[in-house]
Design an enzyme around this catalytic site. Sequence first.
Site, PDB file in Angstrom:
ATOM      1  CB  CYS A  45      -0.991  -0.039   1.155  1.00  0.00           C
ATOM      2  SG  CYS A  45      -2.399   1.036   0.834  1.00  0.00           S
ATOM      3  N   GLY A  88       2.307 -15.071  36.032  1.00  0.00           N
ATOM      4  CA  GLY A  88       1.687 -14.981  34.710  1.00  0.00           C
ATOM      5  C   GLY A  88       2.432 -15.881  33.729  1.00  0.00           C
ATOM      6  CD  GLU A 100      -0.847  -5.666   5.621  1.00  0.00           C
ATOM      7  OE1 GLU A 100      -0.808  -6.104   4.453  1.00  0.00           O
ATOM      8  OE2 GLU A 100      -0.845  -4.462   5.883  1.00  0.00           O
ATOM      9  CG  HIS A 120      -3.615  -3.332   3.542  1.00  0.00           C
ATOM     10  ND1 HIS A 120      -2.562  -2.834   4.261  1.00  0.00           N
ATOM     11  CD2 HIS A 120      -4.246  -2.273   2.999  1.00  0.00           C
ATOM     12  CE1 HIS A 120      -2.565  -1.509   4.188  1.00  0.00           C
ATOM     13  NE2 HIS A 120      -3.577  -1.141   3.421  1.00  0.00           N
ATOM     14  CE  LYS A 153      -5.139  -2.390  22.182  1.00  0.00           C
ATOM     15  NZ  LYS A 153      -4.084  -2.910  23.040  1.00  0.00           N
TER      16      LYS A 153
HETATM   17  N1  ATP Z   1       4.076  -9.018  40.993  1.00  0.00           N
HETATM   18  C1  ATP Z   1       5.178  -9.150  40.275  1.00  0.00           C
HETATM   19  N2  ATP Z   1       6.338  -9.548  40.848  1.00  0.00           N
HETATM   20  C2  ATP Z   1       7.469  -9.674  40.120  1.00  0.00           C
HETATM   21  N3  ATP Z   1       7.540  -9.396  38.805  1.00  0.00           N
HETATM   22  C3  ATP Z   1       6.435  -8.982  38.177  1.00  0.00           C
HETATM   23  C4  ATP Z   1       5.187  -8.846  38.867  1.00  0.00           C
HETATM   24  N4  ATP Z   1       4.274  -8.439  37.976  1.00  0.00           N
HETATM   25  C5  ATP Z   1       4.887  -8.331  36.793  1.00  0.00           C
HETATM   26  N5  ATP Z   1       6.194  -8.643  36.896  1.00  0.00           N
HETATM   27  C6  ATP Z   1       7.217  -8.602  35.820  1.00  0.00           C
HETATM   28  O1  ATP Z   1       6.747  -7.787  34.747  1.00  0.00           O
HETATM   29  C7  ATP Z   1       6.676  -8.554  33.547  1.00  0.00           C
HETATM   30  C8  ATP Z   1       5.525  -8.105  32.672  1.00  0.00           C
HETATM   31  O2  ATP Z   1       4.296  -8.398  33.284  1.00  0.00           O
HETATM   32  P1  ATP Z   1       3.153  -9.066  32.423  1.00  0.00           P
HETATM   33  O3  ATP Z   1       1.912  -9.054  33.212  1.00  0.00           O
HETATM   34  O4  ATP Z   1       3.163  -8.452  31.063  1.00  0.00           O
HETATM   35  O5  ATP Z   1       3.694 -10.552  32.207  1.00  0.00           O
HETATM   36  P2  ATP Z   1       3.407 -11.855  33.052  1.00  0.00           P
HETATM   37  O6  ATP Z   1       2.768 -11.474  34.316  1.00  0.00           O
HETATM   38  O7  ATP Z   1       4.648 -12.646  33.137  1.00  0.00           O
HETATM   39  O8  ATP Z   1       2.415 -12.654  32.136  1.00  0.00           O
HETATM   40  P3  ATP Z   1       0.898 -12.312  31.844  1.00  0.00           P
HETATM   41  O9  ATP Z   1       0.939 -11.339  30.675  1.00  0.00           O
HETATM   42  O10 ATP Z   1       0.321 -13.615  31.471  1.00  0.00           O
HETATM   43  O11 ATP Z   1       0.303 -11.696  33.048  1.00  0.00           O
HETATM   44  C9  ATP Z   1       6.538  -9.970  34.032  1.00  0.00           C
HETATM   45  O12 ATP Z   1       6.907 -10.883  33.024  1.00  0.00           O
HETATM   46  C10 ATP Z   1       7.454  -9.971  35.222  1.00  0.00           C
HETATM   47  O13 ATP Z   1       8.795 -10.069  34.789  1.00  0.00           O
HETATM   48  O1  XMP Z   2       2.474  -6.287  32.648  1.00  0.00           O
HETATM   49  C1  XMP Z   2       1.849  -5.376  32.153  1.00  0.00           C
HETATM   50  N1  XMP Z   2       2.229  -4.126  32.490  1.00  0.00           N
HETATM   51  C2  XMP Z   2       1.582  -3.041  32.095  1.00  0.00           C
HETATM   52  O2  XMP Z   2       1.964  -1.928  32.448  1.00  0.00           O
HETATM   53  C3  XMP Z   2       0.450  -3.268  31.230  1.00  0.00           C
HETATM   54  N2  XMP Z   2      -0.439  -2.437  30.629  1.00  0.00           N
HETATM   55  C4  XMP Z   2      -1.309  -3.230  29.926  1.00  0.00           C
HETATM   56  N3  XMP Z   2      -0.988  -4.516  30.061  1.00  0.00           N
HETATM   57  C5  XMP Z   2      -1.633  -5.670  29.420  1.00  0.00           C
HETATM   58  O3  XMP Z   2      -1.382  -5.559  28.025  1.00  0.00           O
HETATM   59  C6  XMP Z   2      -2.513  -6.001  27.264  1.00  0.00           C
HETATM   60  C7  XMP Z   2      -3.000  -4.887  26.366  1.00  0.00           C
HETATM   61  O4  XMP Z   2      -3.533  -3.897  27.202  1.00  0.00           O
HETATM   62  P1  XMP Z   2      -4.125  -2.508  26.716  1.00  0.00           P
HETATM   63  O5  XMP Z   2      -5.066  -2.792  25.598  1.00  0.00           O
HETATM   64  O6  XMP Z   2      -4.798  -1.934  27.924  1.00  0.00           O
HETATM   65  O7  XMP Z   2      -2.929  -1.695  26.270  1.00  0.00           O
HETATM   66  C8  XMP Z   2      -3.534  -6.449  28.303  1.00  0.00           C
HETATM   67  O8  XMP Z   2      -3.368  -7.833  28.475  1.00  0.00           O
HETATM   68  C9  XMP Z   2      -3.140  -5.683  29.548  1.00  0.00           C
HETATM   69  O9  XMP Z   2      -3.559  -6.326  30.744  1.00  0.00           O
HETATM   70  C10 XMP Z   2       0.106  -4.572  30.853  1.00  0.00           C
HETATM   71  N4  XMP Z   2       0.815  -5.605  31.308  1.00  0.00           N
HETATM   72  N1  GLN Z   3      -3.260   1.894   3.718  1.00  0.00           N
HETATM   73  C1  GLN Z   3      -2.354   2.682   3.197  1.00  0.00           C
HETATM   74  O1  GLN Z   3      -1.147   2.438   3.266  1.00  0.00           O
HETATM   75  C2  GLN Z   3      -2.882   3.938   2.603  1.00  0.00           C
HETATM   76  C3  GLN Z   3      -1.833   4.759   1.919  1.00  0.00           C
HETATM   77  C4  GLN Z   3      -2.357   6.117   1.535  1.00  0.00           C
HETATM   78  N2  GLN Z   3      -2.642   6.878   2.725  1.00  0.00           N
HETATM   79  C5  GLN Z   3      -3.621   5.950   0.673  1.00  0.00           C
HETATM   80  O2  GLN Z   3      -4.687   6.314   1.085  1.00  0.00           O
HETATM   81  O3  GLN Z   3      -3.533   5.464  -0.433  1.00  0.00           O
HETATM   82 MG    MG Z   4       1.123 -10.455  34.483  1.00  0.00          MG
END
Ligand code: ATP
Ligand code: XMP
Ligand code: GLN
Ligand code: MG
Length: 546
Positions: A90, A238, A184, A182, A538
């Site tokens: 695109c 997690g 993808e 697209h 979303k």
């Molecule tokens: N309560 C906690 N204690 C320690 N580390 C944490 C905690 N919460 C989050 N983290 C760290 O932050 C990272 C990002 O959190 P996130 O929630 O995205 O991942 P997750 O908890 O491992 O998996 P999930 O997305 O399934 O919840 C984790 O992988 C971990 O390394």
């Molecule tokens: O570990 C995390 N630390 C963060 O700061 C954080 N913010 C959003 N999320 C998680 O990401 C996914 C997408 O979330 P949003 O649509 O709210 O951005 C969802 O799964 C959210 O729960 C987080 N996870």
């Molecule tokens: N999806 C796109 O990449 C659009 C490209 C450009 N904005 C168009 O309208 O043609």
């Molecule tokens: Mg988590």
Amino acid sequence: MPALTEAIHSQYDSILILDFGSQYSHLITRRCRELNVYCEMLPCTQKISELDWKPSGIILSGSPYSVYDEGAPRVDPAVFEAGVPVLGICYGLQEIAWNHGGKVDPHDRREYGKAVIDVVKTGNTRMDRLFKDEPSQVPVWMSHGDQLSKLPDNFKVIARTPTAPFAAIAHETKDIFGVQFHAEVTHSPRGKELFSAFIDICGVRRDWNMGTFIEKEVARIREFVGPTARVLGAISGGVDSSVAAKLMHQAIGDRFHAVMVDNGVLRAGEAKQVDEMLNKHLGVNVTIVDASDLFLSRLEGVEDPEQKRKIIGNTFINVFEAEAAKLEKQAEEEEAEAKGSGSQHEPKGKYEFLLQGTLYPDVIESISFKGPSATIKTHHNVGGLLADMKLKLIEPLRELFKDEVRELGKLLGIPAHLVGRHPFPGPGLAIRILGPVTRSQVAILQAADSIYIEEIRKGGFYDQISQAFAVLLPVRAVGVQGDKRTYDQVIALRAAQTTDFMTATWFNFPHDFLSNLSNRITNEVTGINRVVMDISSKPPATIEWL
Ligand SMILES: Nc1ncnc2c1ncn2[C@@H]1O[C@H](COP(=O)(O)OP(=O)(O)OP(=O)(O)O)[C@@H](O)[C@H]1O
Ligand SMILES: O=c1[nH]c(=O)c2[nH+]cn([C@@H]3O[C@H](COP(=O)(O)O)[C@@H](O)[C@H]3O)c2[nH]1
Ligand SMILES: NC(=O)CC[C@H](N)C(=O)O
Ligand SMILES: [Mg+2]
């Protein structure tokens, strides 16, 4: 943590995706990975000369811009001199044309949605390779308002539609291709075949899969950590951090120590559950640190979502560093004791690294070409880190999507109920309590959330939903309970369905399930007199409320 993330390029052939800001850019990454090719997305402003790895092919994404707009994002012209195949999608096609003397104009017949392209065989095998396995007509999905009005020099048409005479083009002597549609999106049903043909043109090995990933990653971690250093693991229970922990344990054994922080905004009973789960299923050393007072005192009176995220991210690091120091001291004492008693004891190194389960989607929003202004929210583990932290980060899953991590978890022998857990964000209930976080607000939300999840499990919906949780709205509404007037808060329920957490729809519960749930929450949770359902997708909403 550059050293460990760069190393991946020495293990796998890689395709570079340059992101011009299309809402579908990350899907290009997914399509290539599904074809077992490692690829990485970088902002379109990336200079080829500043890359410290050599891509085997380059894909230019779509964009909300028009190439003739003032301030339109521009590709580094070195892309076309890099000697590797290029595919423009695109805007990417339009940018190729713009760079090669073609013409792009707004068109009076904009194309959004389904179209069918007629493949044009040029007789030149180099150019015909992109559509070599395609039938003469291919359904595709279009989303553009601009069109090529003049072919660039040395390019030929390889597909057209009745309204877009230049629906796909190819260079006569170089491997440069552009498609207006697209490929993808899943609405282009043969998109995968197109990427497959481009991958063949790039001549890359198709060896990206979770089986080879484990093997290579374990070796990579061993080399990176060295023979004596120790790693502290930030483990939440997690999926991501559990998988990262298992991988780390496989790589360095007992030199890895997991720390789970009770930040005061966990779900009801979570610290205890995680302790049991990690010990039982992962076999790693784990310490649970109760830092709830510290977190809650720093969060006192804070309402702004970004501020909450940063405070939590920073405090996590403070706690990890303190814990590393404590564990080191403890180990030194044990070693001294062992020496004194004359028993054999291998000395261990210092805690130099912090393992986090950071995933690709955690970082993806912050690498948009628009830079920090386009940051939607700061993930605590990416944007909430301390600048002067002493521990060096190790994030083995930083390039992976959630479904790849789940597959990895299964291969590592982590039980299905753990691998299938809904994600729970590190900043926890603090980003589900709108307004200030207090112990009493946390208790209300914990109670409502437990009922919600319990009912979801009972109803058999848990595995059909990607992420479900309750949100506490600190508005007050009037109610009548037991003939008394109440003036209480509101619980909102969210249930998101998604594959990659980048886009999501809401789950449609049966009405009788919802009415029972609402009854239970208002009856059992003091302080709540209304329950509402969040029916936002979303975009435009995000999954979390803050
Ligand atoms: N309560 C906690 N204690 C320690 N580390 C944490 C905690 N919460 C989050 N983290 C760290 O932050 C990272 C990002 O959190 P996130 O929630 O995205 O991942 P997750 O908890 O491992 O998996 P999930 O997305 O399934 O919840 C984790 O992988 C971990 O390394
Ligand atoms: O570990 C995390 N630390 C963060 O700061 C954080 N913010 C959003 N999320 C998680 O990401 C996914 C997408 O979330 P949003 O649509 O709210 O951005 C969802 O799964 C959210 O729960 C987080 N996870
Ligand atoms: N999806 C796109 O990449 C659009 C490209 C450009 N904005 C168009 O309208 O043609
Ligand atoms: Mg988590």
